[in-house]
Design a protein around this motif. Structure first.
Motif, PDB file in Angstrom:
ATOM      1  N   ALA A  74      48.870  -9.443  27.235  1.00 51.01           N
ATOM      2  CA  ALA A  74      49.581  -9.486  28.517  1.00 51.01           C
ATOM      3  C   ALA A  74      50.375  -8.202  28.733  1.00 51.01           C
ATOM      4  O   ALA A  74      50.326  -7.604  29.814  1.00 51.01           O
ATOM      5  N   GLY A  75      51.095  -7.763  27.720  1.00 51.90           N
ATOM      6  CA  GLY A  75      51.868  -6.533  27.845  1.00 51.90           C
ATOM      7  C   GLY A  75      50.993  -5.329  28.103  1.00 51.90           C
ATOM      8  O   GLY A  75      51.304  -4.477  28.942  1.00 51.90           O
ATOM      9  N   GLN A  76      49.880  -5.258  27.405  1.00 54.06           N
ATOM     10  CA  GLN A  76      48.942  -4.145  27.573  1.00 54.06           C
ATOM     11  C   GLN A  76      48.366  -4.140  28.988  1.00 54.06           C
ATOM     12  O   GLN A  76      48.329  -3.107  29.645  1.00 54.06           O
ATOM     13  N   GLY A  77      47.917  -5.304  29.439  1.00 52.90           N
ATOM     14  CA  GLY A  77      47.355  -5.389  30.785  1.00 52.90           C
ATOM     15  C   GLY A  77      48.380  -5.079  31.860  1.00 52.90           C
ATOM     16  O   GLY A  77      48.097  -4.330  32.805  1.00 52.90           O
ATOM     17  N   LEU A  78      49.571  -5.629  31.712  1.00 53.11           N
ATOM     18  CA  LEU A  78      50.617  -5.393  32.710  1.00 53.11           C
ATOM     19  C   LEU A  78      51.060  -3.937  32.741  1.00 53.11           C
ATOM     20  O   LEU A  78      51.397  -3.407  33.796  1.00 53.11           O
ATOM     21  N   SER A  79      51.046  -3.286  31.599  1.00 50.79           N
ATOM     22  CA  SER A  79      51.465  -1.878  31.576  1.00 50.79           C
ATOM     23  C   SER A  79      50.430  -0.963  32.233  1.00 50.79           C
ATOM     24  O   SER A  79      50.772   0.123  32.683  1.00 50.79           O
ATOM     25  N   ARG A  80      49.205  -1.412  32.303  1.00 52.91           N
ATOM     26  CA  ARG A  80      48.142  -0.570  32.882  1.00 52.91           C
ATOM     27  C   ARG A  80      47.823  -0.922  34.334  1.00 52.91           C
ATOM     28  O   ARG A  80      47.312  -0.084  35.057  1.00 52.91           O
ATOM     29  N   ALA A  81      48.080  -2.155  34.724  1.00 55.92           N
ATOM     30  CA  ALA A  81      47.770  -2.576  36.099  1.00 55.92           C
ATOM     31  C   ALA A  81      48.779  -1.971  37.071  1.00 55.92           C
ATOM     32  O   ALA A  81      49.918  -1.677  36.700  1.00 55.92           O
TER      33      ALA A  81
END
Length: 169
Positions: free
Chosen positions: A74-81
């Motif tokens: 979740a953190g990885q996806g949110l940081s890139r979106a």
């Protein structure tokens, strides 16, 4: 070399904030879900369980790394979106974590394997949706959800068995 008084770059700050928010949300989910579980209750002990059900201690041992992988993904996806995709991803994570907690309440607090089954099926659908949304942003983050999704599918199969074996619930 970075001077201490320099502010972090927006990208680094976004990544730190995204991962921190994800860890906090998953930690709240884990605590709220665990508080609803009472594997020592007379009701739960009386359920007819399949032989392939893991022992009670295994659930905590499995959920700990699964929650860590969900937080990272979740953190990885949110940081890139970015933009509206980030908002949709955050909503998807929130719905998924709410469904995760809901299962514990539906099954243990309501003492209803049938309600738990409905909750776990919704969680499985949410896992597919979340993995698809993450894959659009970060394939590694989506792949990190695979063990979580697999365990939830296993939990669904276990829940189906409990419903069949305990028709009154």
């Amino acid at each position: 070399m970075r001077i201490i008084s320099e502010r972090p770059q927006p990208e680094a700050r976004r990544k730190w904030q995204s991962h921190s928010a994800a860890v906090a949300a998953v930690a709240v989910t884990a605590v709220a879900g665990a508080r609803a579980v009472d594997a020592d209750s007379a009701w739960y002990k009386a359920l007819d369980k399949p032989r392939w059900q893991p022992p009670s201690w295994a659930f905590g041992a499995v959920w700990t790394p699964l929650y860590a992988s969900v937080a990272w993904a979740a953190g990885q996806g949110l940081s890139r979106a970015r933009g509206s995709e980030r908002a949709r991803l955050a909503a998807g994570v929130g719905v998924n974590l709410a469904l995760n907690v809901a299962w514990n309440h539906l099954f243990f607090r309501r003492r209803s394997p049938r309600a738990g089954l409905a909750g776990t099926v919704l969680l499985d659908v949410s896992n597919i949706h979340l993995a698809r949304r993450l894959a659009a942003t970060d394939r590694a983050a989506a792949a990190a959800l695979a063990p979580y999704a697999a365990w939830c599918l296993f939990a669904t199969a276990l829940n189906v068995s409990l419903v069949r074996r305990n028709r009154a619930g």
